[in-house]
Design a protein around this motif. Structure first.
Motif, PDB file in Angstrom:
ATOM      1  N   GLN A 288       0.865  -1.181   0.000  1.00  0.00           N
ATOM      2  CA  GLN A 288       0.000   0.000   0.000  1.00  0.00           C
ATOM      3  C   GLN A 288       0.894   1.220   0.000  1.00  0.00           C
ATOM      4  OE1 GLN A 288      -3.344  -0.139   2.706  1.00  0.00           O
ATOM      5  NE2 GLN A 288      -3.397   2.083   2.974  1.00  0.00           N
ATOM      6  N   TYR A 289       0.538   2.225  -0.792  1.00  0.00           N
ATOM      7  CA  TYR A 289       1.429   3.374  -0.911  1.00  0.00           C
ATOM      8  C   TYR A 289       1.311   4.332   0.276  1.00  0.00           C
ATOM      9  CZ  TYR A 289       3.653   7.616  -2.490  1.00  0.00           C
ATOM     10  OH  TYR A 289       4.458   8.728  -2.558  1.00  0.00           O
ATOM     11  N   MET A 290       0.069   4.649   0.674  1.00  0.00           N
ATOM     12  CA  MET A 290      -0.097   5.648   1.735  1.00  0.00           C
ATOM     13  C   MET A 290      -1.417   5.465   2.461  1.00  0.00           C
ATOM     14  SD  MET A 290      -2.657   8.136   1.031  1.00  0.00           S
ATOM     15  CE  MET A 290      -2.068   9.708   1.655  1.00  0.00           C
ATOM     16  N   THR A 291      -1.510   6.124   3.599  1.00  0.00           N
ATOM     17  CA  THR A 291      -2.767   6.237   4.331  1.00  0.00           C
ATOM     18  C   THR A 291      -2.848   7.660   4.857  1.00  0.00           C
ATOM     19  OG1 THR A 291      -4.155   5.270   6.077  1.00  0.00           O
ATOM     20  CG2 THR A 291      -1.812   5.505   6.561  1.00  0.00           C
ATOM     21  N   VAL A 292      -4.011   8.026   5.374  1.00  0.00           N
ATOM     22  CA  VAL A 292      -4.159   9.318   6.037  1.00  0.00           C
ATOM     23  C   VAL A 292      -4.461   9.046   7.506  1.00  0.00           C
ATOM     24  CG1 VAL A 292      -5.470  11.464   6.206  1.00  0.00           C
ATOM     25  CG2 VAL A 292      -4.932  10.499   3.959  1.00  0.00           C
ATOM     26  N   PHE A 293      -3.619   9.601   8.356  1.00  0.00           N
ATOM     27  CA  PHE A 293      -3.769   9.444   9.798  1.00  0.00           C
ATOM     28  C   PHE A 293      -4.574  10.613  10.332  1.00  0.00           C
ATOM     29  CE2 PHE A 293      -1.475  10.106  14.044  1.00  0.00           C
ATOM     30  CZ  PHE A 293      -2.352   9.289  14.726  1.00  0.00           C
ATOM     31  N   LYS A 294      -5.680  10.305  10.979  1.00  0.00           N
ATOM     32  CA  LYS A 294      -6.498  11.321  11.646  1.00  0.00           C
ATOM     33  C   LYS A 294      -6.293  11.126  13.145  1.00  0.00           C
ATOM     34  CE  LYS A 294     -10.369  10.076   9.730  1.00  0.00           C
ATOM     35  NZ  LYS A 294     -11.754  10.059   9.230  1.00  0.00           N
ATOM     36  N   PRO A 295      -5.441  11.917  13.778  1.00  0.00           N
ATOM     37  CA  PRO A 295      -5.093  11.662  15.177  1.00  0.00           C
ATOM     38  C   PRO A 295      -6.320  11.503  16.071  1.00  0.00           C
ATOM     39  CG  PRO A 295      -3.654  13.326  14.245  1.00  0.00           C
ATOM     40  CD  PRO A 295      -4.708  13.061  13.216  1.00  0.00           C
ATOM     41  N   TYR A 296      -6.547  10.282  16.508  1.00  0.00           N
ATOM     42  CA  TYR A 296      -7.774   9.949  17.219  1.00  0.00           C
ATOM     43  C   TYR A 296      -7.831  10.580  18.602  1.00  0.00           C
ATOM     44  CZ  TYR A 296      -6.797   6.202  13.873  1.00  0.00           C
ATOM     45  OH  TYR A 296      -6.439   5.503  12.754  1.00  0.00           O
ATOM     46  N   GLN A 297      -6.688  10.710  19.229  1.00  0.00           N
ATOM     47  CA  GLN A 297      -6.702  11.201  20.604  1.00  0.00           C
ATOM     48  C   GLN A 297      -7.251  12.623  20.705  1.00  0.00           C
ATOM     49  OE1 GLN A 297      -2.951  11.109  22.758  1.00  0.00           O
ATOM     50  NE2 GLN A 297      -4.049  10.838  24.677  1.00  0.00           N
ATOM     51  N   PRO A 298      -6.732  13.585  19.947  1.00  0.00           N
ATOM     52  CA  PRO A 298      -7.316  14.925  20.050  1.00  0.00           C
ATOM     53  C   PRO A 298      -8.781  14.982  19.632  1.00  0.00           C
ATOM     54  CG  PRO A 298      -5.640  14.854  18.335  1.00  0.00           C
ATOM     55  CD  PRO A 298      -5.526  13.589  19.098  1.00  0.00           C
ATOM     56  N   GLU A 299      -9.180  14.161  18.670  1.00  0.00           N
ATOM     57  CA  GLU A 299     -10.589  14.156  18.256  1.00  0.00           C
ATOM     58  C   GLU A 299     -11.480  13.646  19.387  1.00  0.00           C
ATOM     59  OE1 GLU A 299     -13.394  12.731  14.529  1.00  0.00           O
ATOM     60  OE2 GLU A 299     -11.664  11.515  15.060  1.00  0.00           O
ATOM     61  N   ALA A 300     -11.105  12.514  19.973  1.00  0.00           N
ATOM     62  CA  ALA A 300     -11.918  11.938  21.044  1.00  0.00           C
ATOM     63  C   ALA A 300     -11.930  12.840  22.270  1.00  0.00           C
ATOM     64  CB  ALA A 300     -11.388  10.556  21.408  1.00  0.00           C
ATOM     65  N   GLU A 301     -10.788  13.436  22.587  1.00  0.00           N
ATOM     66  CA  GLU A 301     -10.722  14.298  23.758  1.00  0.00           C
ATOM     67  C   GLU A 301     -11.506  15.581  23.558  1.00  0.00           C
ATOM     68  OE1 GLU A 301      -6.575  14.687  24.692  1.00  0.00           O
ATOM     69  OE2 GLU A 301      -6.544  12.760  25.749  1.00  0.00           O
ATOM     70  N   THR A 302     -11.497  16.107  22.339  1.00  0.00           N
ATOM     71  CA  THR A 302     -12.313  17.273  22.035  1.00  0.00           C
ATOM     72  C   THR A 302     -13.789  16.949  22.207  1.00  0.00           C
ATOM     73  OG1 THR A 302     -10.673  18.160  20.496  1.00  0.00           O
ATOM     74  CG2 THR A 302     -12.916  18.962  20.266  1.00  0.00           C
ATOM     75  N   ALA A 303     -14.209  15.780  21.716  1.00  0.00           N
ATOM     76  CA  ALA A 303     -15.610  15.370  21.848  1.00  0.00           C
ATOM     77  C   ALA A 303     -16.005  15.248  23.312  1.00  0.00           C
ATOM     78  CB  ALA A 303     -15.837  14.044  21.131  1.00  0.00           C
ATOM     79  N   ALA A 304     -15.112  14.725  24.139  1.00  0.00           N
ATOM     80  CA  ALA A 304     -15.404  14.603  25.570  1.00  0.00           C
ATOM     81  C   ALA A 304     -15.596  15.980  26.200  1.00  0.00           C
ATOM     82  CB  ALA A 304     -14.271  13.855  26.268  1.00  0.00           C
ATOM     83  N   GLY A 305     -14.704  16.916  25.868  1.00  0.00           N
ATOM     84  CA  GLY A 305     -14.836  18.269  26.397  1.00  0.00           C
ATOM     85  C   GLY A 305     -16.103  18.949  25.930  1.00  0.00           C
ATOM     86  N   MET A 306     -16.445  18.775  24.658  1.00  0.00           N
ATOM     87  CA  MET A 306     -17.677  19.335  24.105  1.00  0.00           C
ATOM     88  C   MET A 306     -18.903  18.781  24.818  1.00  0.00           C
ATOM     89  SD  MET A 306     -17.799  19.580  19.978  1.00  0.00           S
ATOM     90  CE  MET A 306     -16.820  20.794  19.100  1.00  0.00           C
ATOM     91  N   ALA A 307     -18.897  17.467  25.036  1.00  0.00           N
ATOM     92  CA  ALA A 307     -20.046  16.814  25.656  1.00  0.00           C
ATOM     93  C   ALA A 307     -20.274  17.314  27.078  1.00  0.00           C
ATOM     94  CB  ALA A 307     -19.848  15.296  25.654  1.00  0.00           C
ATOM     95  N   ILE A 308     -19.198  17.413  27.837  1.00  0.00           N
ATOM     96  CA  ILE A 308     -19.329  17.865  29.218  1.00  0.00           C
ATOM     97  C   ILE A 308     -19.799  19.318  29.260  1.00  0.00           C
ATOM     98  CG2 ILE A 308     -18.017  18.396  31.312  1.00  0.00           C
ATOM     99  CD1 ILE A 308     -16.388  15.826  30.677  1.00  0.00           C
ATOM    100  N   ALA A 309     -19.223  20.157  28.412  1.00  0.00           N
ATOM    101  CA  ALA A 309     -19.644  21.557  28.359  1.00  0.00           C
ATOM    102  C   ALA A 309     -21.123  21.666  27.996  1.00  0.00           C
ATOM    103  CB  ALA A 309     -18.786  22.320  27.360  1.00  0.00           C
ATOM    104  N   ALA A 310     -21.558  20.883  26.991  1.00  0.00           N
ATOM    105  CA  ALA A 310     -22.965  20.941  26.565  1.00  0.00           C
ATOM    106  C   ALA A 310     -23.899  20.494  27.677  1.00  0.00           C
ATOM    107  CB  ALA A 310     -23.161  20.077  25.322  1.00  0.00           C
TER     108      ALA A 310
END
Length: 375
Positions: A288-310
């Motif tokens: 396989q030539y390439m993939t795209v990495f979407k850093p899961y940690q900042p995404e999941a942590e942002t969602a947690a912060g958003m959820a608690i704030a909401a």
């Protein structure tokens, strides 16, 4: 949109943003709780805790169970130690996700984080939650209906990165139009797939010949393999395909299997997304030539912060954009993806909290890992 030139700088910035926001949000919530507030009109506080629902769409893609769920749970526990996370995975079934959401709402969940199987059908979940005064954060995919917030990556940039990488690889072998490519796009029920597709076409249209193109139901690996087989037959077999655009890593595995079975040796460049372990190993080995990495940690942590704030009626300070889902314009945090090839595996995903070198460099891949500087 600009291609990312310094992947590790992006990772560092994204992580710093999330960690800073989390710390700031926690401090603000604590301050308001000390003043007798922080309820957002619902009576919920971080000090008392409440129920947070996490609904993920499927388990064919390894990221959800291995990364998104534990990162999300850990951040919720950090920001709100007395909060309880209720979790369900829909295994790519729209009706199952609807039932899981209703069960959580019946069980008294106070905020939902929803990665929808079908974003249009998800409007029913969002409306049901609203009727119970439960905010919904759209995670990774932009659900329809009156959501409260959204966190994801720049999906058009993901597709453009894939297309640009594929074009660059093809050009190394000569004229990019010397033979056609195959395009294996994602599920038509996932709006992200449409954005990936649009970004890929921005990079590829006019530069290559698109011999066959498919939109793949349910992001099915098996269906992607069948589509690739059909395209290979139609286009003439080995030597008649110079590259394959594939929207994610699971489907890339199916496409590569089809190419190998048809006698392609070496396999032409194939793209992917999600930085799955199997894909990283295929990249190391050259399949396989390439993939795209979407850093899961900042995404999941942002969602947690958003959820608690909401849940407590606070404004989430890390939302830097607005996103219109057709019903409402909501605060959104859009993160930056990172392209991964053999040249930068070591500097992107082969480190905590993602993969260890020993996981990637199993005996089958030991020689290739040494060549890539991992062993």
């Amino acid at each position: 949109m600009k291609t990312v030139l310094r992947p590790m700088a992006v990772l560092g910035i994204a992580a710093a943003l999330v960690f800073g926001v989390g710390a700031c949000g926690k401090a603000k919530q604590a301050e308001k709780a000390d003043q007798g507030g922080g309820s957002g009109g619902t009576g919920l506080t971080v000090d008392k805790g409440f129920k947070v629902g996490l609904l993920l769409p499927e388990n064919k893609t390894a990221r959800y169970e291995r990364f998104d769920k534990p990162f999300f749970e850990a951040k919720v526990n950090e920001l709100c130690p007395k909060c309880e996370v209720q979790y369900a995975n829909a295994q790519q079934q729209t009706n199952t996700q609807q039932q899981q959401a209703e069960a959580m709402l019946t069980n008294g969940v106070n905020v939902l984080v929803l990665d929808a199987v079908d974003t249009k059908a998800a409007a029913a979940i969002v409306n049901s939650a609203k009727s119970k005064n439960v905010p919904v954060i759209a995670y990774d995919r932009l659900a329809e209906g009156p959501i409260t917030g959204y966190v994801s990556f720049d999906n058009e940039t993901v597709g453009k990165m894939q297309g640009e990488a594929l074009l660059e690889a093809i050009k190394r072998g000569g004229d990019a139009k010397r033979a056609p490519i195959i395009m294996i796009n994602g599920s038509p029920t996932d709006p992200n797939a449409g954005e990936y597709k649009r970004g890929a076409h921005l990079a590829l249209d006019g530069q290559v010949i698109i011999g066959r193109e498919y939109d793949t139901p349910d992001w099915s690996n098996n269906k992607a393999q069948e589509e690739t087989e059909q395209a290979i037959t139609a286009l003439g077999g080995p030597g008649k395909v110079v590259g394959v655009y594939v929207a994610n890593d699971g489907m890339a595995g199916g496409s590569i299997a089809a190419l190998k079975a048809a006698g392609f040796n070496p396999v032409p460049p194939v793209t992917g997304q999600d930085a799955e372990l199997a894909a990283i190993q295929r990249i190391i080995s050259g399949d396989q030539y390439m993939t795209v990495f979407k850093p899961y940690q900042p995404e999941a942590e942002t969602a947690a912060g958003m959820a608690i704030a909401a849940a407590i009626g606070e404004k989430f300070e890390g939302a830097d954009q607005k996103k219109d889902n057709g019903t409402v314009e909501v605060d959104a945090t859009i993160l930056t993806p990172v392209p991964v090839t053999r040249n930068n595996v070591k500097d992107t995903v082969a480190k905590k909290p993602y993969y260890t070198v020993s996981e990637i460099c199993t005996p089958e891949y030991a020689a290739a890992c040494k060549t890539a500087g991992l062993g």
